[in-house]
Scaffold this active site. Structure first.
Site, PDB file in Angstrom:
ATOM      1  N   ASN A 102       0.825  -1.207   0.000  1.00 33.95           N
ATOM      2  CA  ASN A 102       0.000   0.000   0.000  1.00 33.95           C
ATOM      3  C   ASN A 102       0.859   1.257   0.000  1.00 33.95           C
ATOM      4  OD1 ASN A 102      -1.990  -1.840   0.222  1.00 33.95           O
ATOM      5  ND2 ASN A 102      -2.472  -1.440   2.363  1.00 33.95           N
ATOM      6  N   HIS A 119       5.830  -0.506  -2.798  1.00 34.87           N
ATOM      7  CA  HIS A 119       5.395   0.310  -3.938  1.00 34.87           C
ATOM      8  C   HIS A 119       5.529   1.808  -3.678  1.00 34.87           C
ATOM      9  CE1 HIS A 119       2.821  -3.383  -5.315  1.00 34.87           C
ATOM     10  NE2 HIS A 119       4.101  -3.541  -5.502  1.00 34.87           N
ATOM     11  N   GLY A 191      -5.191  -9.177   3.191  1.00 35.87           N
ATOM     12  CA  GLY A 191      -5.874  -8.193   2.345  1.00 35.87           C
ATOM     13  C   GLY A 191      -5.188  -7.920   1.023  1.00 35.87           C
ATOM     14  N   ASN A 217      -8.288 -12.928   4.451  1.00 32.21           N
ATOM     15  CA  ASN A 217      -8.933 -12.309   3.291  1.00 32.21           C
ATOM     16  C   ASN A 217     -10.333 -12.904   3.169  1.00 32.21           C
ATOM     17  OD1 ASN A 217      -9.672 -11.476   0.633  1.00 32.21           O
ATOM     18  ND2 ASN A 217      -7.508 -11.284   0.105  1.00 32.21           N
TER      19      ASN A 217
HETATM   20  N1  APR Z   1      -9.943  -7.398   4.963  1.00 33.40           N
HETATM   21  C1  APR Z   1      -9.088  -8.219   4.304  1.00 33.40           C
HETATM   22  N2  APR Z   1      -9.050  -8.314   2.967  1.00 33.40           N
HETATM   23  C2  APR Z   1      -9.913  -7.566   2.257  1.00 33.40           C
HETATM   24  C3  APR Z   1     -10.829  -6.688   2.874  1.00 33.40           C
HETATM   25  C4  APR Z   1     -10.816  -6.614   4.292  1.00 33.40           C
HETATM   26  N3  APR Z   1     -11.664  -5.807   4.955  1.00 33.40           N
HETATM   27  N4  APR Z   1     -11.544  -6.071   1.903  1.00 33.40           N
HETATM   28  C5  APR Z   1     -11.079  -6.535   0.725  1.00 33.40           C
HETATM   29  N5  APR Z   1     -10.093  -7.456   0.932  1.00 33.40           N
HETATM   30  C6  APR Z   1      -9.293  -8.196  -0.032  1.00 33.40           C
HETATM   31  C7  APR Z   1      -9.982  -8.497  -1.326  1.00 33.40           C
HETATM   32  O1  APR Z   1     -10.699  -9.702  -1.213  1.00 33.40           O
HETATM   33  C8  APR Z   1      -8.786  -8.617  -2.282  1.00 33.40           C
HETATM   34  O2  APR Z   1      -8.311  -9.952  -2.341  1.00 33.40           O
HETATM   35  O3  APR Z   1      -8.199  -7.351  -0.377  1.00 33.40           O
HETATM   36  C9  APR Z   1      -7.715  -7.754  -1.642  1.00 33.40           C
HETATM   37  C10 APR Z   1      -7.387  -6.481  -2.417  1.00 33.40           C
HETATM   38  O4  APR Z   1      -6.804  -6.859  -3.622  1.00 33.40           O
HETATM   39  P1  APR Z   1      -6.327  -5.793  -4.697  1.00 33.40           P
HETATM   40  O5  APR Z   1      -7.399  -4.788  -4.928  1.00 33.40           O
HETATM   41  O6  APR Z   1      -5.828  -6.544  -5.878  1.00 33.40           O
HETATM   42  O7  APR Z   1      -5.126  -5.024  -3.958  1.00 33.40           O
HETATM   43  P2  APR Z   1      -3.624  -5.513  -3.758  1.00 33.40           P
HETATM   44  O8  APR Z   1      -3.521  -6.984  -3.604  1.00 33.40           O
HETATM   45  O9  APR Z   1      -3.068  -4.668  -2.669  1.00 33.40           O
HETATM   46  O10 APR Z   1      -2.969  -5.077  -5.120  1.00 33.40           O
HETATM   47  C11 APR Z   1      -1.584  -5.212  -5.292  1.00 33.40           C
HETATM   48  O11 APR Z   1      -1.693  -4.063  -7.362  1.00 33.40           O
HETATM   49  O12 APR Z   1      -2.773  -2.403  -8.551  1.00 33.40           O
HETATM   50  C12 APR Z   1      -1.622  -2.747  -7.881  1.00 33.40           C
HETATM   51  O13 APR Z   1       0.011  -1.354  -7.022  1.00 33.40           O
HETATM   52  C13 APR Z   1      -1.297  -1.821  -6.746  1.00 33.40           C
HETATM   53  O14 APR Z   1      -0.277  -2.336  -4.629  1.00 33.40           O
HETATM   54  C14 APR Z   1      -1.302  -2.709  -5.534  1.00 33.40           C
HETATM   55  C15 APR Z   1      -1.066  -4.080  -6.122  1.00 33.40           C
END
Ligand code: APR
Length: 422
Positions: A102, A119, A191, A217
């Site tokens: 994040n 990132h 998450g 998750n």
């Molecule tokens: N608690 C835990 N997990 C959660 C919650 C919650 N309250 N709400 C949503 N999630 C989960 C979703 O189910 C999903 O699997 O968080 C995840 C978010 O996934 P992404 O939107 O893909 O985010 P992330 O994994 O951080 O993305 C990685 O991708 O776009 C790039 O640079 C950006 O750092 C980011 C990277």
């Protein structure tokens, strides 16, 4: 879920090497949208248009509109319970590591120490032209920017966000430290959709190093079938439950009538109240017991040092007065000059009720039994009959002489554990 939580809690021993990797889901409860999924940030946008160097070269204004909008939204968000638990673990477990994908800065705002930001940070900026006059990158909290793209203060060229875009190299040093952190006993993936590399590969690294692996998750991800324990629930619910299952913070202390709770960064508000107390500020700063700074800075410094058992502040609560501290107690293992120092400051109205003795006894017991300090010293301004009685009751040796600013001061010390230091 309860039995799974308990088995994970059992693995979180005080000396365990614990690494937590977080993604956008950990900030969802703070109102920060995730990237993928129904209402995700990428819905309606193409990442090639917004998060690549090419996109910026084509239209810095368009890219900045998106980042400036996100910065404005983030400025109104607060860390949630998941961030707070992780921040407290960064103090509780000396071998804790936190990796995040994040860029929102919420882990740091909750007070987590030494966050490995894969990132980058949305609060950092860099000169797009990499002009020689500007540093590599720096923090700029301006929200919103009056002009987009904001100009470099050194060369007038466009600034760019200090995040790592798709197609860009990650900071090698950060990646190396993350890989190092995957050599651990317990590895959490919290998450994140576990899709974006290299973060997605850290789980495998941790498994290869024999770590117990845990996913938190609510949705199924590629990690779900791989980890030892998958907890299908939101981070802001799971982490506080897990924390509660760990039992009291090892540095929380109780006496017959008082609770002493370590000052954690989430307590900045309480710290503020203490800091507005003129004597507390003067005593802590002028005697260089803690570095001068804002309440936030001091709480963070205290918390970071605290993890190394060198310096700590406890908020002191009367048992019946659950919410408002009646004062604070502090301990510094390498006090300026003469060695370990104990400081205690209760609001004057509480003196004489025996509370100061009790609070100090709790901290002294901690100093001698847990921290195994050889000696404790301290000083109290403006002594009166009651403070003298308190010190005597604690078995302290004390001497009355001029302290800083020539103020009448009681200097006290104990060689080894005082006879009644319990
Ligand atoms: N608690 C835990 N997990 C959660 C919650 C919650 N309250 N709400 C949503 N999630 C989960 C979703 O189910 C999903 O699997 O968080 C995840 C978010 O996934 P992404 O939107 O893909 O985010 P992330 O994994 O951080 O993305 C990685 O991708 O776009 C790039 O640079 C950006 O750092 C980011 C990277």
């Amino acid at each position: 879920m309860r039995s799974r939580l308990l088995s994970v809690a059992r693995a979180l021993r005080a000396d365990a090497r614990i690494t937590v990797m977080t993604g956008a889901g950990v900030s969802a409860a703070s109102g920060v949208p995730t990237f993928r999924g129904a209402d995700g940030l990428w819905k309606g946008f193409r990442l090639e248009d917004l998060a690549t160097p090419d996109a910026f070269a084509r239209s810095p204004h368009r890219v900045w509109e998106w980042y400036d909008w996100r910065r404005q939204a983030l400025a109104g968000c607060l860390p949630n319970r998941a961030h707070h638990v992780l921040a407290s673990w960064s103090l509780r477990f000396p071998r804790f590591r936190l990796i995040t994908q994040n860029v929102d800065g919420l882990h740091e705002r909750a007070g987590a120490a030494d966050v490995l930001r894969l990132h980058g940070s949305i609060w950092d900026v860099r000169c797009w032209n990499r002009c020689t006059a500007s540093p590599d990158q720096w923090r700029d909290d301006t929200v919103p920017f009056p002009v987009l793209p904001p100009p470099c203060p050194h060369c007038g060229g466009p600034l760019r966000p200090g995040v790592v875009w798709f197609g860009e190299m990650l900071d090698r040093d950060v990646v190396d430290r993350c890989l190092d952190a995957t050599c651990c006993d317990v590895f959490f993936t919290v998450g994140t959709s576990a899709l974006v590399h290299p973060a997605a590969g850290f789980l495998d690294h941790a498994r290869r190093h024999g770590a117990m692996t845990v996913e938190v998750n609510p949705e199924v991800t590629p990690a779900t079938s791989v980890v030892d324990t998958a907890i299908s629930e939101r981070a802001e619910l799971v982490l506080p439950e897990l924390d509660a299952a760990l039992g009291a913070h090892p540095l929380a202390l109780s006496t017959a009538r008082l609770r002493l709770e370590p000052l954690l960064p989430k307590d900045v508000e309480a710290a503020h109240r203490l800091w507005t107390h003129r004597d507390v500020r003067r005593y802590l700063w002028d005697d260089r017991i803690i570095p001068r700074g804002t309440a936030e800075e001091v709480a963070r410094a205290s918390a970071t040092d605290f993890a190394r058992y060198r310096f700590g502040l406890w908020l002191v609560y009367a048992r019946e007065e659950a919410r408002t501290p009646v004062g604070f107690c502090g301990l510094r293992a390498d006090g300026v000059g003469a060695g370990p120092q104990l400081l205690f400051g209760l609001y004057p109205k509480h003196w004489g009720q025996g509370l100061a003795q009790e609070a100090s006894r709790g901290v002294l017991a901690h100093a001698f039994e847990t921290l195994r300090l050889p000696r404790v010293i301290g000083a109290a301004d403006a002594p009166n009959e009651r403070s003298v009685r308190t010190l005597a009751a604690l078995g302290m040796r004390f001497e009355r002489r001029a302290g800083h600013d020539g103020l009448d001061t009681l200097f006290y010390s104990t060689e080894g554990r005082p006879p009644s230091g319990r």
